[in-house]
Design an enzyme around this catalytic site. Structure first.
Site, PDB file in Angstrom:
ATOM      1  N   ARG A  83       0.855  -1.182   0.000  1.00  0.00           N
ATOM      2  CA  ARG A  83       0.000   0.000   0.000  1.00  0.00           C
ATOM      3  C   ARG A  83       0.895   1.236   0.000  1.00  0.00           C
ATOM      4  NH1 ARG A  83      -2.290  -3.445   4.037  1.00  0.00           N
ATOM      5  NH2 ARG A  83      -4.411  -4.148   3.527  1.00  0.00           N
ATOM      6  N   LYS A 107      -2.410  -2.171   7.819  1.00  0.00           N
ATOM      7  CA  LYS A 107      -3.566  -1.589   8.503  1.00  0.00           C
ATOM      8  C   LYS A 107      -3.709  -2.194   9.891  1.00  0.00           C
ATOM      9  CE  LYS A 107      -6.404  -0.379   4.490  1.00  0.00           C
ATOM     10  NZ  LYS A 107      -7.697  -0.604   3.803  1.00  0.00           N
ATOM     11  N   HIS A 161      -1.988   2.145  -5.882  1.00  0.00           N
ATOM     12  CA  HIS A 161      -2.887   1.020  -5.614  1.00  0.00           C
ATOM     13  C   HIS A 161      -3.128   0.185  -6.866  1.00  0.00           C
ATOM     14  CE1 HIS A 161      -4.768  -0.306  -1.941  1.00  0.00           C
ATOM     15  NE2 HIS A 161      -5.819  -0.747  -2.625  1.00  0.00           N
ATOM     16  N   ARG A 164      -0.557  -2.341  -6.817  1.00  0.00           N
ATOM     17  CA  ARG A 164      -0.907  -3.381  -5.838  1.00  0.00           C
ATOM     18  C   ARG A 164      -1.916  -4.360  -6.459  1.00  0.00           C
ATOM     19  NH1 ARG A 164      -1.370  -4.595  -0.251  1.00  0.00           N
ATOM     20  NH2 ARG A 164      -3.499  -4.949   0.485  1.00  0.00           N
ATOM     21  N   HIS A 187      -4.356  -8.757   3.795  1.00  0.00           N
ATOM     22  CA  HIS A 187      -5.798  -8.630   3.984  1.00  0.00           C
ATOM     23  C   HIS A 187      -6.226  -9.383   5.244  1.00  0.00           C
ATOM     24  CE1 HIS A 187      -6.767  -7.742  -0.521  1.00  0.00           C
ATOM     25  NE2 HIS A 187      -6.477  -6.661   0.149  1.00  0.00           N
ATOM     26  N   TYR A 196     -10.226 -10.158  -6.813  1.00  0.00           N
ATOM     27  CA  TYR A 196      -9.316 -10.365  -7.932  1.00  0.00           C
ATOM     28  C   TYR A 196      -9.715 -11.534  -8.813  1.00  0.00           C
ATOM     29  CZ  TYR A 196      -6.513  -7.058  -5.374  1.00  0.00           C
ATOM     30  OH  TYR A 196      -6.092  -5.934  -4.729  1.00  0.00           O
TER      31      TYR A 196
END
Length: 219
Positions: A83, A107, A161, A164, A187, A196
């Site tokens: 990210r 995150k 992004h 990514r 994630h 995806y």
């Protein structure tokens, strides 16, 4: 659009919940209204044929600091699926002693390891710096990626992004397991990674349309 109408419905629901609590109305007339189904937008990504050229150019040694730095930005975003905030936050002490692995803070301060031989050797605390020796800003990285992808002739959205998404899509198209991609992307749930698969399905349809005899015959 359906998404805009859903936002309106959500606002009305909140309003009527407040009206009920305050006694202004006796019945919530909005509650029975269902949200509209929205089409899921596919993540933008760079095709492999285009990305191969970009990577080859980045791997060529530049004669100046900015060129070397910008090439490394593109390579790390694409080869590690980082990210924007993760990339900007990398410090030298996030590397292992032999520079074979890199600790990424994602995150919620979740950490994950990226392993790759000789990722970087530097004497500065921050990995990515301005020409004045300060940590590079997110805006500068965003602008760098836009300029580099634009120069390479990439169409559509151009952002960190997107690289990514490109990382994940190319891994999936290459046969990587969904759970492995989830870990590499950091994630929290598999649901966030499953978006995806839509890109791969779209790719399969494209291949089918070009190659299948019945499709080529227009039947």
């Amino acid at each position: 659009s359906a998404a805009s109408m859903n936002r309106e419905i959500s606002s009305l629901r909140a309003l009527f919940r407040w009206l009920l609590r305050t006694g202004a109305v006796s019945r919530d007339v909005v509650h029975p209204i269902p949200s509209l189904r929205t089409s899921q937008r596919l993540p933008a990504f760079v095709p492999e044929s285009r990305m191969n050229g970009i990577v080859s150019e980045c791997e060529c040694h530049s004669e100046d600091f900015v060129g070397e730095r910008n090439s490394l930005i593109i390579l790390l975003l694409y080869t590690c699926g980082l990210r924007l905030a993760e990339l900007v936050g990398i410090d030298r002490d996030d590397f292992s002693a032999d520079f074979s692995s890199l600790r990424i803070r994602g995150k919620g301060d979740k950490e994950r390891l990226i392993e790759r031989q000789n990722i970087c050797i530097s004497s500065e605390k921050a990995l990515f710096l301005t020409h004045k020796g300060k940590r590079i800003s997110r805006t500068a990285v965003y602008r760098t990626v836009q300029e580099e992808l634009d120069r390479a002739g990439v169409q559509g959205k151009k952002s960190p992004h997107v690289l990514r998404h490109t990382f994940a899509t190319h891994l999936l198209n290459g046969g990587a397991d969904m759970r492995e991609i989830q870990e590499l992307l950091g994630h929290a749930s598999l649901q966030a990674t499953q978006v995806y698969t839509h890109n791969s399905i779209a790719r399969l349809r494209e291949i089918y349309a070009k190659a299948h005899p019945r499709e080529k015959g227009g039947k």
